[in-house]
Design an enzyme around this catalytic site. Structure first.
Site, PDB file in Angstrom:
ATOM      1  N   LYS A  25       0.833  -1.214   0.000  1.00  0.00           N
ATOM      2  CA  LYS A  25       0.000   0.000   0.000  1.00  0.00           C
ATOM      3  C   LYS A  25       0.865   1.260   0.000  1.00  0.00           C
ATOM      4  CE  LYS A  25      -0.367  -0.387   5.007  1.00  0.00           C
ATOM      5  NZ  LYS A  25      -1.161  -0.974   6.104  1.00  0.00           N
ATOM      6  N   ARG A  36     -10.424  -0.927  15.201  1.00  0.00           N
ATOM      7  CA  ARG A  36     -10.385  -0.143  13.967  1.00  0.00           C
ATOM      8  C   ARG A  36     -11.296  -0.902  13.014  1.00  0.00           C
ATOM      9  NH1 ARG A  36      -4.651   1.120  11.101  1.00  0.00           N
ATOM     10  NH2 ARG A  36      -4.991  -1.045  10.492  1.00  0.00           N
ATOM     11  N   TYR A  74      15.562  29.903   8.030  1.00  0.00           N
ATOM     12  CA  TYR A  74      14.376  30.700   8.377  1.00  0.00           C
ATOM     13  C   TYR A  74      14.224  30.836   9.886  1.00  0.00           C
ATOM     14  CZ  TYR A  74      12.347  30.579   3.663  1.00  0.00           C
ATOM     15  OH  TYR A  74      12.097  30.757   2.343  1.00  0.00           O
ATOM     16  N   MET A 108      11.681  24.300   2.177  1.00  0.00           N
ATOM     17  CA  MET A 108      10.977  23.478   1.191  1.00  0.00           C
ATOM     18  C   MET A 108      11.949  22.713   0.285  1.00  0.00           C
ATOM     19  SD  MET A 108       8.130  24.552  -1.665  1.00  0.00           S
ATOM     20  CE  MET A 108       7.037  25.357  -0.517  1.00  0.00           C
TER      21      MET A 108
END
Ligand SMILES: *Cc1c(COP(=O)(O)O)cnc(C)c1O
Length: 358
Positions: free
Chosen positions: A34, A129, A254, A302
Site C-alpha cells: 500500500k 479499527r 528561516y 521546502m
C-alpha cells in the site's frame, strides 16, 4: 546532476523477503504494497517480489495499478471494497476482499455477481479499527458461506494494535481472542504484520502480512533493521549545492533560530519538505557527507537544508549527502523528527527521482 534521489536496492528487498520466510517458515506471505509500496514505487517493488504468495494493498486503485503493471498474483484489499459498484471490478481482476462490516456483507448478499469472490473475514480482537465483533462471527461466517457470490474457501484475519512492544500483553490477549473465536475451524488464518512476524512467533498462521520489514526497516520499538538482519531498501540522497563560512553568533535558515557558537562552514543540501524530508527534523538530526555524520542545523526549508560541516573545510559543492539509508537508519531520523519510519517513507514526494539498483 541528480539532486534528491531515492535509490532503491532490489537485492536488499529480496533479502528481506527471504528473512520473512526464515521468521515464518510455515506461513504464506502476503507482501504489503500500500501507499506506493511505502514510498518505494508500487509496480517496481511488486515486480521484484516473485517469491511472495500474494500482494496486499489498501485501495482498489492500487490493486488496479498492479494489474496494469502486469502483475498476476492474487491481490488482497486490506480494507475490502468501498462501494457495491466495486464488486464486479474485484471479480474481474481477481482481487480478494476483506469483509469487516455489515454494509459490505449486505452489498455482497444483494448483488448477483455471476462468479465467486474470495473473502477474508476480519475479526476485531481489540484494536477497534476494522473488523467485526467476535460475537458477530458465527452470523457473518454462515451468511458468507451460504452466499453464491462467495467462494466457500473463506479466510480469517485479525490485526494487532501493539505488536511492536514485546512487553505489552495486548498481543497475547488478541491472539487468545482470535483463537477462541475461530476454534474448531479449519479455515486459513492471517494475524501477523511485521511486528507479529518478528516478535510473536505464536501469531504466525497460514499467512503473514509483512509491510515495513520487507523495506528493511525494523517494526519493533527501539530497534533498527540491522538488529533483525534486515537491509534498508531505500537510500535517500542529494548533493551539496553551496558551502559558506559563518561566524560565531551568526544564524542559518528561516527564523534565524539556530546560532553557531563558533566560526564554522555551513553546507546547503538540495532537499527539503518539498521532497518529503521532514520539516520537524530537529537541529542535530544526523546527515552523512563523505562518510561522516554531520548535524542538520536550523529549520528545514521546502527545497533545502543547512548542515554544520565544521570549522575545517573537507567538503565541496556537488558532494553527495545521504539523508537515510543503510548507514543511517530511517528509524533514527524518525526519532529526530518525532515521527515513525512509516511516515517518512510514505512522504517522499513525486519531485524525488527514483533509481532502482540491484
Ligand atoms: C499496513 C498493514 C499491514 C503491514 O504492516 P507492517 O507493520 O508494515 O508490517 C498488515 N496488515 C494490515 C491490515 C495493514 O493495514
Amino acid at each position: 546532476m541528480r539532486l534528491a534521489t531515492a535509490e532503491i536496492n532490489l537485492t536488499a528487498l529480496t533479502h528481506n523477503l527471504k528473512k520473512v520466510r526464515d521468521f515464518a517458515s510455515n506461513s504464506k506471505i502476503m507482501a504489503v504494497l500500500k501507499a506506493n509500496a511505502y514510498g518505494h514505487g508500487l509496480v517496481q517493488i511488486a515486480q521484484s517480489l516473485n517469491e511472495a504468495d500474494a500482494f496486499a494493498v489498501a485501495r482498489v486503485d492500487e490493486a488496479l495499478a498492479l494489474r496494469a503493471g502486469g502483475l498476476v498474483k492474487p491481490i488482497v484489499l486490506l480494507e475490502g471494497f468501498f462501494d457495491k459498484t466495486d464488486l464486479p471490478i474485484l471479480l474481474a481482476n481477481n482481487f480478494q476482499t476483506i469483509v469487516h462490516n455489515e454494509t459490505q456483507l449486505e452489498d455482497i448478499e444483494q448483488c448477483d455477481l455471476g462468479g465467486q469472490l474470495t473473502v477474508w473475514l476480519k475479526i476485531d480482537t481489540g484494536m477497534h479499527r476494522l473488523g467485526i465483533h467476535p460475537s458477530q462471527f458465527i452470523n457473518f461466517y454462515q451468511r458468507l458461506s451460504n452466499n453464491p457470490n462467495v467462494n466457500a474457501d473463506i479466510k480469517l484475519m485479525t490485526h494487532f494494535a501493539c505488536a511492536d512492544d514485546l512487553l505489552n500483553t495486548m498481543t497475547q490477549s488478541q491472539i487468545a481472542e482470535f483463537d477462541a473465536c475461530i476454534k474448531n475451524m479449519s479455515e486459513e488464518v492471517c494475524l501477523a504484520n511485521s511486528a507479529g512476524i518478528v516478535g510473536w512467533q505464536q501469531s504466525h498462521g497460514d499467512w503473514v502480512r509483512p509491510g515495513l520489514m520487507i523495506y528493511g526497516v525494523s517494526p519493533m520499538l527501539e530497534k533498527t533493521g540491522n538488529d533483525h538482519d534486515l537491509k534498508p531498501v531505500m537510500c535517500l540522497k542529494t548533493r551539496l549545492i553551496a558551502i559558506k563560512k559563518i561566524k560565531a553568533g551568526e544564524s542559518a535558515g528561516y527564523g534565524a533560530n539556530w546560532l553557531t557558537s563558533k566560526d564554522t562552514y555551513i553546507g546547503i543540501a538540495a532537499i527539503g519538505y518539498g521532497d518529503g524530508y521532514p520539516r520537524h527534523a530537529n537541529t542535530g538530526t544526523p546527515v552523512m557527507i563523505n562518510g561522516r555524520k554531520v548535524p542538520l542545523v536550523g529549520r528545514v526549508s521546502m527545497d533545502m537544508i543547512t548542515v554544520d560541516l565544521g570549522d575545517v573545510l573537507q567538503d565541496k559543492v556537488a558532494d553527495e549527502v545521504i539523508l537515510w539509508g543503510p548507514e543511517l537508519p530511517v528509524e533514527i531520523i524518525a526519532k529526530h523528527a518525532d515521527t515513525i519510519p512509516y511516515e517518512l517513507l510514505c512522504d517522499i514526494t513525486p519531485r524525488v527521482d527514483y533509481k532502482y539498483v540491484e
